[in-house]
Motif scaffolding. Sequence first.
Motif, PDB file in Angstrom:
ATOM      1  N   LYS A 162      26.368-100.716  85.431  1.00 40.13           N
ATOM      2  CA  LYS A 162      25.497-101.789  85.343  1.00 40.13           C
ATOM      3  C   LYS A 162      26.116-103.033  85.971  1.00 40.13           C
ATOM      4  CE  LYS A 162      22.951-104.218  81.465  1.00 40.13           C
ATOM      5  NZ  LYS A 162      23.202-105.580  82.261  1.00 40.13           N
ATOM      6  N   LYS A 163      25.260-103.331  86.958  1.00 38.78           N
ATOM      7  CA  LYS A 163      25.781-104.587  87.524  1.00 38.78           C
ATOM      8  C   LYS A 163      25.083-105.994  86.784  1.00 38.78           C
ATOM      9  CE  LYS A 163      26.781-102.646  92.185  1.00 38.78           C
ATOM     10  NZ  LYS A 163      26.490-102.743  93.479  1.00 38.78           N
ATOM     11  N   GLY A 164      25.891-107.094  86.890  1.00 33.48           N
ATOM     12  CA  GLY A 164      25.365-108.291  86.515  1.00 33.48           C
ATOM     13  C   GLY A 164      25.552-109.234  87.551  1.00 33.48           C
ATOM     14  N   ASP A 165      24.891-110.328  87.456  1.00 33.90           N
ATOM     15  CA  ASP A 165      25.005-111.344  88.683  1.00 33.90           C
ATOM     16  C   ASP A 165      26.073-112.369  88.593  1.00 33.90           C
ATOM     17  OD1 ASP A 165      23.392-111.776  86.452  1.00 33.90           O
ATOM     18  OD2 ASP A 165      22.383-113.519  87.241  1.00 33.90           O
ATOM     19  N   VAL A 166      27.136-111.895  87.681  1.00 32.30           N
ATOM     20  CA  VAL A 166      28.518-112.615  87.840  1.00 32.30           C
ATOM     21  C   VAL A 166      29.451-112.008  88.736  1.00 32.30           C
ATOM     22  CG1 VAL A 166      30.171-113.824  86.492  1.00 32.30           C
ATOM     23  CG2 VAL A 166      27.922-113.842  85.711  1.00 32.30           C
ATOM     24  N   PRO A 225      29.499 -92.532  81.466  1.00 26.45           N
ATOM     25  CA  PRO A 225      30.618 -93.409  81.181  1.00 26.45           C
ATOM     26  C   PRO A 225      30.941 -94.336  82.295  1.00 26.45           C
ATOM     27  CG  PRO A 225      31.432 -91.295  81.493  1.00 26.45           C
ATOM     28  CD  PRO A 225      29.676 -91.337  81.653  1.00 26.45           C
ATOM     29  N   GLY A 226      31.385 -95.538  82.321  1.00 24.55           N
ATOM     30  CA  GLY A 226      31.975 -96.360  83.527  1.00 24.55           C
ATOM     31  C   GLY A 226      31.783 -97.683  83.090  1.00 24.55           C
ATOM     32  N   ILE A 227      31.778 -98.634  84.163  1.00 21.59           N
ATOM     33  CA  ILE A 227      31.744-100.107  84.016  1.00 21.59           C
ATOM     34  C   ILE A 227      30.500-100.690  83.756  1.00 21.59           C
ATOM     35  CG2 ILE A 227      32.710-102.201  85.127  1.00 21.59           C
ATOM     36  CD1 ILE A 227      34.936-100.218  84.859  1.00 21.59           C
ATOM     37  N   TYR A 228      30.369-101.644  82.906  1.00 20.76           N
ATOM     38  CA  TYR A 228      29.171-102.336  82.675  1.00 20.76           C
ATOM     39  C   TYR A 228      29.481-103.689  82.298  1.00 20.76           C
ATOM     40  CZ  TYR A 228      27.125 -97.696  81.244  1.00 20.76           C
ATOM     41  OH  TYR A 228      26.805 -96.282  81.128  1.00 20.76           O
ATOM     42  N   GLU A 229      28.510-104.336  83.040  1.00 17.25           N
ATOM     43  CA  GLU A 229      28.381-105.901  82.781  1.00 17.25           C
ATOM     44  C   GLU A 229      27.440-106.349  82.143  1.00 17.25           C
ATOM     45  OE1 GLU A 229      28.678-108.722  86.373  1.00 17.25           O
ATOM     46  OE2 GLU A 229      27.575-110.227  85.127  1.00 17.25           O
ATOM     47  N   PRO A 278      26.358-109.551  79.156  1.00 13.73           N
ATOM     48  CA  PRO A 278      26.638-111.056  78.940  1.00 13.73           C
ATOM     49  C   PRO A 278      27.131-110.946  77.472  1.00 13.73           C
ATOM     50  CG  PRO A 278      24.333-110.562  78.499  1.00 13.73           C
ATOM     51  CD  PRO A 278      24.850-109.274  79.030  1.00 13.73           C
ATOM     52  N   TRP A 279      28.123-111.801  77.025  1.00  9.59           N
ATOM     53  CA  TRP A 279      28.630-111.887  75.624  1.00  9.59           C
ATOM     54  C   TRP A 279      27.214-111.935  74.764  1.00  9.59           C
ATOM     55  CZ3 TRP A 279      33.200-110.075  73.841  1.00  9.59           C
ATOM     56  CH2 TRP A 279      34.284-110.566  74.540  1.00  9.59           C
ATOM     57  N   GLY A 280      27.649-111.312  73.419  1.00 11.32           N
ATOM     58  CA  GLY A 280      26.247-111.495  72.354  1.00 11.32           C
ATOM     59  C   GLY A 280      25.634-110.106  72.337  1.00 11.32           C
ATOM     60  N   VAL A 281      25.558-109.330  73.282  1.00  8.58           N
ATOM     61  CA  VAL A 281      24.775-108.128  73.356  1.00  8.58           C
ATOM     62  C   VAL A 281      25.361-107.521  72.154  1.00  8.58           C
ATOM     63  CG1 VAL A 281      26.569-106.701  74.498  1.00  8.58           C
ATOM     64  CG2 VAL A 281      24.231-106.013  74.842  1.00  8.58           C
ATOM     65  N   THR A 282      24.404-106.697  71.589  1.00 10.54           N
ATOM     66  CA  THR A 282      24.650-105.969  70.228  1.00 10.54           C
ATOM     67  C   THR A 282      25.124-104.384  70.715  1.00 10.54           C
ATOM     68  OG1 THR A 282      22.243-104.869  70.149  1.00 10.54           O
ATOM     69  CG2 THR A 282      22.601-107.043  69.078  1.00 10.54           C
ATOM     70  N   VAL A 283      25.908-103.941  69.936  1.00  8.66           N
ATOM     71  CA  VAL A 283      26.353-102.494  70.035  1.00  8.66           C
ATOM     72  C   VAL A 283      25.257-101.590  70.343  1.00  8.66           C
ATOM     73  CG1 VAL A 283      27.590-100.615  68.736  1.00  8.66           C
ATOM     74  CG2 VAL A 283      28.406-102.952  68.538  1.00  8.66           C
ATOM     75  N   ALA A 284      24.117-101.808  69.593  1.00 12.34           N
ATOM     76  CA  ALA A 284      22.956-100.622  69.607  1.00 12.34           C
ATOM     77  C   ALA A 284      22.404-101.007  71.057  1.00 12.34           C
ATOM     78  CB  ALA A 284      21.983-101.012  68.574  1.00 12.34           C
ATOM     79  N   GLU A 285      22.477-102.039  71.701  1.00 11.96           N
ATOM     80  CA  GLU A 285      22.061-102.070  73.073  1.00 11.96           C
ATOM     81  C   GLU A 285      22.645-101.495  74.051  1.00 11.96           C
ATOM     82  OE1 GLU A 285      20.354-106.341  74.341  1.00 11.96           O
ATOM     83  OE2 GLU A 285      20.846-106.833  72.081  1.00 11.96           O
ATOM     84  N   VAL A 286      23.882-101.507  73.789  1.00 17.27           N
ATOM     85  CA  VAL A 286      24.897-101.058  74.807  1.00 17.27           C
ATOM     86  C   VAL A 286      24.720 -99.530  74.497  1.00 17.27           C
ATOM     87  CG1 VAL A 286      27.385-100.819  75.315  1.00 17.27           C
ATOM     88  CG2 VAL A 286      26.570-103.005  74.535  1.00 17.27           C
ATOM     89  N   LEU A 287      24.760 -99.064  73.200  1.00 12.51           N
ATOM     90  CA  LEU A 287      24.791 -97.503  73.099  1.00 12.51           C
ATOM     91  C   LEU A 287      23.505 -97.084  73.705  1.00 12.51           C
ATOM     92  CD1 LEU A 287      25.729 -97.246  69.232  1.00 12.51           C
ATOM     93  CD2 LEU A 287      27.117 -96.270  71.409  1.00 12.51           C
ATOM     94  N   LYS A 288      22.293 -97.650  73.872  1.00 13.87           N
ATOM     95  CA  LYS A 288      20.853 -97.156  74.308  1.00 13.87           C
ATOM     96  C   LYS A 288      21.253 -97.220  75.895  1.00 13.87           C
ATOM     97  CE  LYS A 288      16.330 -98.707  74.703  1.00 13.87           C
ATOM     98  NZ  LYS A 288      15.607 -99.755  74.370  1.00 13.87           N
ATOM     99  N   ILE A 289      21.779 -98.360  76.635  1.00 14.98           N
ATOM    100  CA  ILE A 289      21.893 -98.189  78.084  1.00 14.98           C
ATOM    101  C   ILE A 289      22.845 -97.316  78.522  1.00 14.98           C
ATOM    102  CG2 ILE A 289      22.766 -99.885  79.874  1.00 14.98           C
ATOM    103  CD1 ILE A 289      21.331-102.094  78.115  1.00 14.98           C
ATOM    104  N   CYS A 290      24.035 -96.864  77.749  1.00 11.61           N
ATOM    105  CA  CYS A 290      25.186 -96.075  78.253  1.00 11.61           C
ATOM    106  C   CYS A 290      24.472 -94.510  77.994  1.00 11.61           C
ATOM    107  CB  CYS A 290      26.283 -96.411  77.954  1.00 11.61           C
ATOM    108  SG  CYS A 290      26.792 -96.132  76.154  1.00 11.61           S
ATOM    109  N   ARG A 326      30.821-110.097  80.210  1.00  9.37           N
ATOM    110  CA  ARG A 326      31.956-109.150  79.612  1.00  9.37           C
ATOM    111  C   ARG A 326      32.021-107.865  80.360  1.00  9.37           C
ATOM    112  NH1 ARG A 326      36.845-108.854  77.023  1.00  9.37           N
ATOM    113  NH2 ARG A 326      37.265-107.956  79.076  1.00  9.37           N
ATOM    114  N   LEU A 327      32.907-107.454  81.072  1.00 13.07           N
ATOM    115  CA  LEU A 327      32.979-106.074  81.587  1.00 13.07           C
ATOM    116  C   LEU A 327      33.397-105.263  80.566  1.00 13.07           C
ATOM    117  CD1 LEU A 327      34.668-106.085  85.056  1.00 13.07           C
ATOM    118  CD2 LEU A 327      32.188-106.064  84.556  1.00 13.07           C
TER     119      LEU A 327
END
Lengths: 585, 180
Positions: free
Chosen positions: A182-186, A408-412, A414-426, A397-398
Amino acid sequence: MQQAMDLTRYKGRQRSELIEILWDIQKSCGGISKQLQSSLAEQLNLSTSTIEEVVTFYHFFSEEYRGKNQIYLDTSIIAQHRGMKEIRETFEKELGSKIGGLSSCGTIGLFETACIGMSDQSPAALIDFVPFPKLTPKKVEIIVKELKAGVSAKEIAKKFGLGDGANASKFVRTPVCNNIQKKGDVFFTKWKKGEAVSSALSKKPNEVIDMITASGLRGRGGAGFPTGMKWKIASELSADQKYIVCNADEGEPGTFKDRLLLTEFAGLLIEGMKVASYAVGADKGFIYLRAEYFYLRDHLEKQIKDLESKGLLKDFKLKVKMGAGAYVCGEESALLESLEGKRGEPRMKPPFPVEVGLFGKPTIVNNVETFVLAAQVMRYGPQHLNKMGTEKSKGPRLLSISGDVEKPGIYEFPWGVTVAEVLKICGAKNPKIVQVGGPSGTCISKNDFVRQLAFEDLPTGGSFMVFDESRDLFEILENFMQFFVDESCGNCTPCRAGNVILRDLLKKINLGKARPSDLQKMIDWGTLVSKTSRCGLGMSSPNVLLTSFKSFEDEFKNKIKNSDELFFDFDEEKATKEYREFHRE
Amino acid sequence: MGKKVISTVSLAGCFGCHMSVLDIDLKLLDLVELVEFNRSPLTDIKTFTKKVDIGLIEGGCCNAENVEVLREFRKNCDILISLGECAVMGGLPALRNHLSLEECLEEAYCNVPTNKGNKIIPKHEDLPELLDRVYPCHEVVKIDYFLPGCPPSGDVIWSALAALLNGDEPKIAKHLIKYD
């Protein structure tokens, strides 16, 4: 057999070069015998015990012969879950040896080591410091056959296909994949060589620091100290020498985001260090690279040379220095000791490294990600970071995501993301346990998936391990506690002895032999170890037990024996067996 | 209220802790006013003749007999106390725990300087079987209180007993168990 070596070439070399010299010897002789130690001591005009204490401190140095080829298997829990047992057994079978020993042909050593930063492509091993990710028994058979035939690890690695991006470049050439999910723009913007440096040089040093402060950038190693403040303190100190040090000792199990940054963003990192050197008035810098990332050293040196030749590193001398296998060297003051060529034992704080650092001089120690972000702040301005995140955690936050997830891998994020959102995306299926921030971080259950990744809630150095319903909590915890036992530097008692006590209590609980008082004991010892240890290792090692106990109290309590019992199941038959067998003979 | 009953035993210990019980000096006179001793080397009573309130265990378990005696004590005592380092953690005898039993016996009977050349390691059905290692008491039965020290001082023992006889939780003042 351990090779002999003429050590006169090292005559008069500095103490601070000791680790590099020891690497030389370890690599060419397969070990650093007592005899080599004493002749080296003579050349360097040091005592033998000074050499010995350093050799025995680092995992990748050995007094005994470890073979012409040295294989290190990743023992992290992620690797175990991905079938490391089968890989180990295949290696043992093919080599005709056991872990810790030499092959039947006497030239290939097989060993284990902690997480090597490949949790997204597990199970993995280092062979002569070339990483071999995604191992299968079939691959192992080929590797051993080729090694026995005298083919170098680098050549073998090529046969498995090189990785993407710079992993395939001339100076890396390994099968490691970046796994950017997941690429971010920073982070993921196109690098224009020199942009960050020239932006900084067009401003006054204090303006640069103000920009960093305004961006809200906080250290990315885990502790989250405000970067602008650190730089400001260093800039205001007057000293004949200041240093900039990049902490590339990415040792927290499950973390591998610096691997990506060092591979694909090395130029930005170096620019970030140059920016720091300009801001605080330092003219020397070091990248302290963990030994597990040896394969990236040439690449980093090439990048430094490139920037130097473009005149971008004027008045700034930057060098790559290697670690030698020690998790504790990720702690900044231990890292500085190691840079000075000593055992990587943390110093007492205060004074902090920013005041009294490398060789006693003011030193900025920042994480790889921090320098990269500092460079981006120079390019895009402070609001580029400042506009995202939470109040106390600005910017991106990487995350290094591993375990039971689809991607599995690298995700960018923003700070403040919830654990649930991260789990859904990965793509986590039936997640039961999430370990945020590695073994030294927080262990959470479903109830906490609503929580945010942020310094005000769940801080993290980037490790994010997911375990599904099929995983055994206690197997994971034992793996983590064993890691701390192995990695404690041994200097202070709470950490050296306390982690052993905690591990043993955990084992006792897992065996179903613990009593209710043992749970309280675990909490008491955990609190004591975290409150009285000298450095971050011992301060945070009990976290996983204390937080998992909160998150999975029922699982702990189910393991506990009835408290009313007066007679324990002491197995007298088993305890007297040795005696009876002795007399039968 | 009748007198409280106390029992004591030395398992894999050196009797140093028992000596320390005697070290409570003049308070012994107070103690015998308050308690009677049942099974104990001090009385030479070999088997329990009544229910006991407090059992003091010196030493850990190094052989099968120790285990049996310890279980006897647990059966007959309401409160069981591990008295001293050996009972609490195995102590000096536990130094053998990192050696095999064979190495231990050979060192003790065959290689010992005063009996060099001896090849006989005693074995008899009357001799208790040795355990593979020395165990602290709380790995065999539930222990209610632990009194540290090698040996615990007379003051430590007295303060614990006095509290228990009073019906209080024993609390040992820090200066009594601070050794450095």
